[in-house]
Scaffold this motif. Structure first.
Motif, PDB file in Angstrom:
ATOM      1  N   ASP A 172       0.854  -1.178   0.000  1.00 16.30           N
ATOM      2  CA  ASP A 172       0.000   0.000   0.000  1.00 16.30           C
ATOM      3  C   ASP A 172       0.897   1.237   0.000  1.00 16.30           C
ATOM      4  O   ASP A 172       1.576   1.541   0.984  1.00 16.30           O
ATOM      5  N   ALA A 173       0.884   1.953  -1.101  1.00 14.69           N
ATOM      6  CA  ALA A 173       1.787   3.096  -1.256  1.00 14.69           C
ATOM      7  C   ALA A 173       1.525   4.188  -0.223  1.00 14.69           C
ATOM      8  O   ALA A 173       2.459   4.824   0.281  1.00 14.69           O
ATOM      9  N   SER A 174       0.253   4.420   0.115  1.00 19.36           N
ATOM     10  CA  SER A 174      -0.059   5.480   1.077  1.00 19.36           C
ATOM     11  C   SER A 174       0.431   5.093   2.476  1.00 19.36           C
ATOM     12  O   SER A 174       0.956   5.942   3.218  1.00 19.36           O
ATOM     13  N   ARG A 190       3.375   6.883   4.830  1.00 20.41           N
ATOM     14  CA  ARG A 190       3.199   7.278   6.231  1.00 20.41           C
ATOM     15  C   ARG A 190       4.329   6.712   7.098  1.00 20.41           C
ATOM     16  O   ARG A 190       4.851   7.392   7.986  1.00 20.41           O
ATOM     17  N   VAL A 191       4.700   5.477   6.816  1.00 21.26           N
ATOM     18  CA  VAL A 191       5.800   4.863   7.560  1.00 21.26           C
ATOM     19  C   VAL A 191       7.095   5.627   7.316  1.00 21.26           C
ATOM     20  O   VAL A 191       7.877   5.868   8.243  1.00 21.26           O
ATOM     21  N   GLU A 192       7.318   6.038   6.070  1.00 18.88           N
ATOM     22  CA  GLU A 192       8.513   6.801   5.740  1.00 18.88           C
ATOM     23  C   GLU A 192       8.555   8.114   6.533  1.00 18.88           C
ATOM     24  O   GLU A 192       9.601   8.520   7.054  1.00 18.88           O
TER      25      GLU A 192
END
Length: 887
Positions: free
Chosen positions: A28-30, A34-36
C-alpha cells in the motif's frame, strides 16, 4: 518476429510486475509513505544519526529496506541503541523465510504479518535470537499441520520447555525462559508468541492489567487462524483453542489489552496511540461489555479539554490505573469495559476529582476537578466486579485423554532437561574443592538453574581470599532471575569496581552491586571506564553534583521514546544522548557506581539518590543539583477486625503520593515473601510512624469479599515538614457477606493416600474453590465434623468442588476407617500432610491453638481463604454450605 518480440515484452513486463509486487514489504503506497514520514521523524529525534547505518547497506533488497524502515520507525529506543542493525535484519530475513516455507505463509494478510509476525518484540522482554533457534526446532514439527493444529502443536512444544513459576517483574527473553525451564505468565506468553511468530503464525500477547474480582493479573496469547483470533494459555496446552483455566476469570474481566507495534488499523477499539505502538482493547473477546462516556468539568461547570482521565481498578489494595485517556475539546472521553465498577480519576494542572463508574449501569459520568493539594476527605467506595459468564468450548473425553497423555510426556521431557541442572550435592562438592562457602554456593548454583555453568565459571575465577568473599557477596546482591540469565562478562565487570568509600556496606550495595532497578544487567563499568576521561572522573568524584549537571545538560529526556520496552542500557543512553526518565536515572546511578560513587534509585519512592555517610541526598536533574528533602512522619492507629490483627501492605492497604499534576504515585514498599510472613504491615510501617517526604498522600484500604467485591475507603493525608500526621487505618466490614479473611498457598503439596505421590492442591482440585481439612483421627471433634459433612453430602456433591482431607501422618492414616463415614461426598480426596499444610494454616490464619484438630478452610486457587474452623464445632457442614452459597 514482431509477434515474438511482443510476447517477450509481455512476459518480461509480467515478470517485472511480479517481481515488483514481491519486492515490497508494504504494497500500500499510502501506508508506505506514512511509515517513511514516521521513520524520518524518528531519525530526527536521535542526536546520534549513526544508529541507523544498516539502512545505508547497498545490498539490501527493497523488501528488506522497507521492513527495516517499518521496524525502526516504531522501535522503542532500547531496540535501536542496544541491538545492532544486523540483528534486526537477521530477524527480517528469518520471518521472510518462514513466510516462504510454511504452507500458510501466503495466506497471512499483509497487515497481520506486518504487526504480528515480523516484530521480534512481544512486550517489554529482552530481545534475543529465539526466532532463528525456534524455527529450526519447530519447522518440521508443524509444516504438515493445518494452521489451527499448528498453533496447538507449538503450545505443546512450549510446554516441553517451560511451566509456570512466579518471579519478579523483569521479563526474561524467550531463550532465557527455555534455559530456566519456567517463567511467570508474562514470560510464558512471550515465549509462545515468539515461537508462533517464528513459524509465521500471527500471534500477540493479551493481558489483563489487573483482574477486577481478585488481587492478581494474567497474560496469555491470541493466535490467528483462518480469519479469526483464538486464545490459549501459554505453555498450558488444551485439546482445543479458546480454552484455558482463565475462561471464567476472563469473563469477569474489565479490560484486556494488547500492544501492536506500529500504526495499526484493525477493527479493535484503540486505547491509545503513541510513537511506538497502538494499544488495543480486546475485552469484547472475553466478557459482556458496555461503553461509557466521561465528562470532565471545572468547579464552574465548564468542560475541561485535555484533562488526564485514569480508569482505575481496585487491586492489591490500590486503585490501579488500567487505562488512561485525555478529554477532547468538549471535555469528553470514553471507554469500553466489562460490566463492573471502576474508579475514574481526572486531573489537570494540579486539580483533581474522582468518582465511581459502573459500566453497564451508567452510560455517562461527570467528574468535577473540585480538589487540590491540602484538601481533606474520607470516602467509602463499594466496588462490584462483573458477574461470571464463562463460555467453554466442547472437549470430548477422547480429546481430553489424548491431551493428558501428551502433557505427561512433555513433563517427562522437561524434567529430563531440568535433571541435568547442578544438584545441591554437586554444588557443595564444587564449593569444597574451591574452598568456598558450601551453603552459599549450593544455594546460588541451584538457583541459577540452566545458567549454573556461567555462575560456576565465575566462581572458579575467584582466586584471592578477598575476591572469593566479594564474588559470593556480589552474587547474593543480585536477584534470583539475574542468576538465571546474567552473563559472565557482566559479573567479571562488576568485580572490578572502584573503591572510593570506607563504608563496606555502601560499597557492596551501592557500588559493586550491578542491579540498579528493573534493567537487564550489563558490563557498564568497563564501558564508562573507557569513555569518561580520567580528569572528568576525578572532578565528578570530588563534586558529584558536576556529574548531575552533565547528565542534565547532555541527556535529552523524552517520555515517549522508549514506550513498551525495558530500560535502555547505560551504554545505549550514552550513545543516543536520549532516554526516557527512568533509563536516564539508571544511567546516572550506573555512571556514578562505575566511578566508585555510591548511588541508588530508592525502591519506595523511585527517587535518584547519592549515598553518603550522612545519609541519602536526593538528585534533581531539573535543577541540576541536589534536592534537600523536607520530611515529616505519618502514623496510623488500627482497631482489629475478625481474623485481621495486622493489615498487610498490598493486601489490605497502600499509600500513594499526590503528584504536582494531581495524579497518584504508589509508594512501592517491599512485599516480602508472604508465605514466610515477610513484607510491610501496619505495625511495621504505621503503628509507630514512618518518615515521608512532605506533601499530600492518599491512604487506600480495602476488604475483599468472597464475591470479589471490595469495601474500600480513601483518605487524604497531608504530611508537613518536621510534623507528625495521625490518621486511622479502617478496614470496613460486611457481616452479611462472605469476606476474604486470609491467604493460603494453593500450590502447597501433600502426599496422596493412593499412590503416595506428591501433588499440589491446585493440581488435585483444579481452578476455583476447594475445602481442606486436617483430621484428628478417632477424636470426637473430627468425628463430629465428618458426620456433619456427611449430612450435607448431596449439597456438597452438587457444589462439585474437591474436599481434601489430610491425615497428619502415615500412622494416623492407618487408624482411619472410611467405612465409619460411608456418606461422605464423592468429591473427597484423601492424603497425608507431609509438607506442613496444617502449620501454614495455623500461621496464616493466626489460629491460637497450634495442635488442635480438626482444622477446616475454604480457599480458592487465587490463594484467598473465606472460611476457617478449628476444633470442636457443631454444625460444621451447615457452616460450610452457608459459606459456599455466599460465594
Amino acid at each position: 518476429m514482431r509477434r515474438a518480440t511482443q510476447l517477450f515484452g509481455i512476459c518480461w513486463l509480467l515478470c517485472l510486475l511480479a517481481a515488483c509486487g514481491e519486492s515490497h514489504f508494504m504494497t500500500d503506497a499510502s501506508y508506505r509513505s506514512r511509515v517513511e514520514q514516521d521513520f524520518q521523524q524518528k531519525k530526527a529525534l536521535m542526536p546520534q544519526g549513526e544508529l541507523f547505518t544498516i539502512l545505508d547497506d547497498a545490498s539490501l533488497s527493497t523488501y528488506e529496506q522497507e521492513a527495516l524502515e517499518f521496524l525502526y520507525a516504531y522501535m522503542p529506543l532500547a531496540d535501536i541503541t542496544d541491538y545492532p542493525g544486523e540483528f534486526h535484519l537477521m530477524n527480517i530475513r528469518a520471518s521472510q523465510r518462514a513466510a516462504e516455507e510454511m504452507p500458510w505463509g501466503k495466506t497471512i494478510p499483509e497487515d497481520l504479518f506486518r504487526h504480528f509476525v515480523l516484530p521480534v518484540r512481544v512486550n517489554n522482554e529482552q530481545l534475543d535470537s529465539a526466532r532463528v533457534v525456534f524455527y529450526k526446532e519447530l519447522k518440521d514439527r508443524v509444516k504438515s499441520l493445518s494452521l489451527y493444529d499448528a498453533i496447538l502443536e507449538v503450545n505443546h512444544w512450549c510446554h516441553e520447555k517451560a511451566v509456570y513459576m512466579p518471579s519478579d517483574a523483569r521479563t526474561s527473553s524467550p531463550l532465557a525462559t527455555v534455559s530456566t525451564a519456567y517463567g511467570r505468565c508474562g514470560e510464558e506468553s512471550t515465549l509462545l508468541v515468539a515461537a508462533l511468530r517464528s513459524v509465521g503464525i500471527p500471534a500477540r500477547q493479551v493481558y489483563t492489567p489487573r483482574w477486577a474480582h481478585t488481587d492478581d493479573n494474567h497474560a496469555w496469547v491470541e493466535a490467528w487462524a483462518d480469519g479469526k483470533w483464538h486464545f490459549l494459555g501459554a505453555c498450558e496446552p488444551e485439546p482445543v483453542l479458546d480454552l484455558g483455566w482463565f475462561n471464567a476469570p476472563a469473563s469477569r474481566g474489565m479490560l484486556m489489552h494488547t500492544k501492536v507495534f506500529g500504526r495499526y488499523e484493525g477493527k479493535e477499539e484503540v486505547m491509545s496511540v503513541n510513537p511506538t505502538y497502538t494499544e488495543i482493547n480486546v475485552i469484547d473477546n472475553y466478557a459482556p461489555t458496555a461503553r461509557a462516556k466521561v465528562m470532565v468539568k471545572d468547579e464552574a461547570g465548564n468542560p475541561v479539554p485535555d484533562a488526564c482521565v485514569e480508569f482505575k481498578l481496585y487491586n492489591y489494595a490500590e486503585f490501579y490505573t488500567v487505562a488512561t485517556k485525555h478529554t477532547d475539546d468538549s471535555g469528553m472521553c470514553g471507554l469500553t469495559a466489562g460490566k463492573g465498577d471502576m474508579l475514574v480519576w481526572a486531573s489537570k494542572d494540579g486539580r483533581f476529582g474522582f468518582s465511581k463508574l459502573s459500566f453497564g449501569k451508567q452510560s455517562e459520568l461527570t467528574v468535577t476537578l473540585d480538589k487540590q493539594s491540602g484538601d481533606s476527605f474520607t470516602v467509602d467506595i463499594d466496588i462490584v466486579p462483573p458477574a461470571e459468564s464463562a463460555n467453554l468450548p466442547e472437549v470430548t473425553p477422547e480429546q481430553r485423554a489424548e491431551n493428558d497423555r501428551r502433557l505427561a510426556i512433555e513433563d517427562s521431557i522437561r524434567n529430563a532437561y531440568v535433571g541435568k541442572f547442578i544438584s545441591e550435592e554437586a554444588a557443595r562438592n564444587f564449593a569444597r574443592d574451591y574452598k568456598l562457602d558450601r551453603d552459599a554456593v549450593a544455594k546460588i548454583l541451584v538457583a541459577a538453574r540452566g545458567n549454573y555453568r556461567v555462575i560456576r565459571e565465575f566462581m572458579t575465577r575467584l582466586r584471592s581470599d578477598n575476591s572469593r568473599k566479594g564474588g559470593i557477596d556480589l552474587l547474593q546482591q543480585i536477584s534470583a532471575k539475574d542468576l538465571r540469565d546474567v552473563r559472565l562478562d557482566v559479573l567479571i565487570d562488576h568485580m572490578q569496581s572502584r573503591v572510593r568509600t570506607t563504608n563496606a556496606g555502601y560499597f557492596r550495595k551501592y557500588v559493586r552491586n550491578p542491579r540498579v532497578s528493573n534493567e537487564m544487567l550489563t558490563p557498564y563499568k568497563t564501558f564508562f571506564g573507557k569513555v569518561i576521561s580520567k580528569e572528568d572522573v576525578e572532578a565528578y568524584v570530588a563534586e558529584p553534583m558536576k556529574m548531575v549537571a552533565w547528565v542534565a545538560k547532555n541527556i535529552q529526556v523524552n517520555k515517549e521514546c522508549n514506550l513498551g520496552a525495558p530500560p535502555v542500557f547505560p551504554e545505549g543512553v550514552w550513545k543516543a544522548r536520549l532516554a526516557d526518565a527512568h533509563s536516564r536515572d539508571i544511567f546516572f546511578v550506573s555512571m556514578a557506581r562505575s566511578m566508585g560513587v555510591p548511588a541508588r534509585i530508592d525502591e519506595v519512592t523511585g527517587k535518584v539518590q547519592l549515598i553518603t555517610d550522612d545519609g541519602a541526598i536526593d538528585v534533581n536533574f531539573e535543577a541540576a543539583g541536589q534536592a534537600p528533602a523536607q520530611r515529616g512522619r505519618l502514623a496510623a492507629t488500627y482497631t482489629p477486625i475478625q481474623s485481621l490483627d495486622n493489615p498487610k501492605y498490598y493486601s489490605h492497604f497502600t499509600i500513594s503520593k499526590v503528584t504536582p499534576q494531581g495524579n497518584l504515585q504508589l509508594l512501592s514498599y517491599d512485599e516480602g515473601d508472604t508465605d514466610m510472613g515477610g513484607g510491610v504491615t501496619w505495625s511495621s510501617l504505621l503503628k509507630e510512624g514512618t518518615s515521608l517526604d512532605a506533601g499530600d498522600y492518599i491512604l487506600v484500604t480495602g476488604t475483599r469479599l468472597a464475591s470479589g467485591g471490595v469495601l474500600a475507603q480513601m483518605t487524604s493525608l497531608n504530611v508537613k515538614a518536621g510534623g507528625r500526621t495521625e490518621t486511622k487505618l479502617v478496614m470496613r466490614e460486611n457481616k452479611d457477606e462472605v469476606q476474604v479473611i486470609g491467604n493460603f498457598n494453593s500450590e502447597s503439596l501433600f502426599t496422596t493416600l493412593e499412590g503416595g505421590n506428591k501433588q499440589s492442591l491446585l493440581q488435585a482440585c483444579g481452578r476455583g474453590y476447594f475445602v481442606v481439612g486436617i483430621l484428628g483421627v478417632n477424636q470426637e471433634p473430627t468425628n463430629h465434623a465428618l458426620r456433619d459433612i456427611s449430612a450435607l453430602k448431596t449439597d456438597l456433591e452438587k457444589w462439585g468442588r474437591k474436599l481434601v482431607l489430610l491425615f497428619p501422618n502415615q500412622e494416623q492414616a492407618g487408624k482411619y476407617h472410611a467405612a465409619d463415614f460411608p456418606d461422605l461426598p464423592n468429591t473427597v480426596i484423601y492424603g497425608i500432610d507431609t509438607e506442613d499444610i496444617a502449620q501454614q494454616i495455623v500461621k496464616n490464619m493466626k489460629l491460637k491453638r497450634k495442635d488442635t484438630l480438626p482444622i477446616f478452610i475454604i480457599a480458592d486457587t487465587f490463594n484467598r481463604v473465606v472460611f476457617v474452623s478449628q476444633g470442636y464445632t457443631i454444625g460444621l457442614g451447615e457452616q460450610l454450605m452457608k459459606t459456599v452459597k455466599g460465594l
